[in-house]
Enzyme design. Structure first.
Site, mmCIF file in Angstrom:
data_model
loop_
_atom_site.group_PDB
_atom_site.id
_atom_site.type_symbol
_atom_site.label_atom_id
_atom_site.label_comp_id
_atom_site.label_asym_id
_atom_site.label_seq_id
_atom_site.Cartn_x
_atom_site.Cartn_y
_atom_site.Cartn_z
ATOM 1 N N CYS A 96 -0.012 2.556 -4.637
ATOM 2 C CA CYS A 96 -0.834 3.712 -4.964
ATOM 3 C C CYS A 96 -0.070 5.003 -4.659
ATOM 4 O O CYS A 96 0.810 5.031 -3.790
ATOM 5 C CB CYS A 96 -2.135 3.688 -4.153
ATOM 6 S SG CYS A 96 -3.198 2.276 -4.494
ATOM 7 N N HIS A 115 0.832 -1.204 0.000
ATOM 8 C CA HIS A 115 0.000 0.000 0.000
ATOM 9 C C HIS A 115 0.869 1.258 0.000
ATOM 10 O O HIS A 115 1.921 1.313 0.639
ATOM 11 C CB HIS A 115 -0.900 0.023 1.235
ATOM 12 C CG HIS A 115 -2.132 -0.819 1.094
ATOM 13 N ND1 HIS A 115 -3.032 -0.646 0.069
ATOM 14 C CD2 HIS A 115 -2.615 -1.831 1.870
ATOM 15 C CE1 HIS A 115 -4.023 -1.522 0.209
ATOM 16 N NE2 HIS A 115 -3.793 -2.267 1.285
#
Length: 373
Positions: free
Chosen positions: A229, A173
């Site tokens: 991301c 992440h």
């Protein structure tokens, strides 16, 4: 005084005032005047000359890069002794699945395994020079916690010398947080999310830059592959390559308006990332018993394996093409089909807006500069 034997080169301790000494190994007599060579004086640190830049109606000078050490509390190897460098190649590979949490990912550990396989088999990185951090590791110092990732980044750049090739790969992440110093064009810092980020916090791009970018001396090359991301400027590098769908590109200036130095100490850093700062990266859907991977890592490896890795521009173009292709255009492997289903909003139930990015400490011609690790 130490002298080397004139015949077998064994180090010998010369008694005070003696004019010669007999070697106990080969019995050769060595005359005084043959002292052991002192190590060469290291070259002075490299400081590129300051250059005037103009961007967005402001001018400033980029200060010379000071040799900034890694954070002292992490300026040592983990207690379990991570692998030693060999062959002038070192790599840190991180894959975080966040298992048994609401933020679980499916492809990140596979990304790490695939990246290690490629580095070892195609680019000849010795396994002993690769430090892997995943939840599957049994060594507690190789679990991808915030503390261990910080130590791994410090280990990666410690003792680097001209000619070294370093790789930092992260699959997990990524996020953003508000920047209050004015150093970010969009007003946000990019962040990595360690396994324990909910309790220990995230790792901000400023720290990543200070740890693995700014200390690099001349002759050292670092490649970062960030599959996360909001990862476009995850290393906080001064220049971002803006490429359109026709392959035309320009380098966008991301040097902070404050004049803070974000470059290296003479080394070279080039980063491939999964998406722009305001985009999200996809995790390929896993159906039945099929193994999933991250879309960006998959596209990067495919570009290399299909012979499209000659230059940085060809890799970036191939990655973007792979991610844009439809199911009818690709066909082929099941993993590729799963990737396409995700891109088109198939089994994953969502569409994907993702454009891999390229950034660097200095701009260059992406179509003539050869890619090498």
């Amino acid at each position: 005084m130490l002298v080397d034997c004139s015949q077998c080169r064994t180090p010998l301790q010369l008694p005070h005032g003696a004019k010669s000494i007999r070697c106990a190994i080969c019995h050769a007599i060595t005359l005084i005047g043959e002292p052991r060579n002192a190590p060469p004086t290291p070259p002075p640190p490299y400081f590129p000359p300051p250059t005037t830049y103009s961007s967005n109606n402001y001018n400033y000078y980029a200060p010379p890069p000071p040799p900034i050490p890694a954070p002292l509390q992490y300026n040592h190897a983990p207690p379990s002794q991570p692998p030693s460098a060999y062959g002038r190649k070192k790599a840190v590979i991180i894959g975080i699945a966040y298992k048994n949490s609401r933020n679980a990912l499916k492809g990140c550990i596979n990304d790490a395994k695939c990246m290690k396989f490629m580095l070892v088999n195609r680019f000849k990185f010795p396994e002993t020079s690769i430090l892997m951090l995943t939840e599957e590791e049994t060594d507690p110092y190789r679990i991808p916690t915030k503390h261990n990732i910080r130590m791994a980044m410090s280990w990666l750049v410690q003792g680097c010398q001209p000619g070294d090739s370093l790789v930092f790969h992260y699959s997990g992440h990524g996020s953003q947080q508000r920047n209050y110093t004015g150093d970010e064009i969009d007003g946000y810092d990019e962040t990595l999310c360690p396994l324990d980020y909910e309790t220990q916090g995230m790792i901000v791009d400023d720290e990543i830059n200070a740890t693995i970018v700014r200390p690099l001396p001349p002759g050292v090359k670092l490649h970062a592959i960030i599959d996360a991301c909001h990862s476009g400027t995850m290393l906080d590098l001064p220049h971002l390559c803006r490429m359109d769908r026709t392959g035309r590109y320009r380098w966008e200036d991301h040097r902070p308006r404050s004049g803070a130095w974000k470059g290296t100490n003479g080394g070279e850093v080039i980063s491939f990332s999964g998406c722009d700062d305001d985009q999200t990266s996809a995790d390929t859907a896993a159906l039945s018993k099929v193994t999933s991977t991250g879309a960006m890592t998959y596209a990067f490896i495919q570009a290399i394996e299909r012979g499209q890795g000659n230059t940085y521009g060809s890799i970036l173009g191939a990655m973007r093409s792979t991610i844009r292709k439809t199911d009818d255009e690709i066909g082929g492997s099941v993993v590729t089909t799963l990737l396409t289903m995700l891109l088109t909003g198939g089994s994953a139930g969502i569409g994907m807006t993702q454009e891999p990015q390229l950034s660097a400490n200095e701009p260059f011609d992406v179509y003539t500069k050869p890619f090498s690790l």
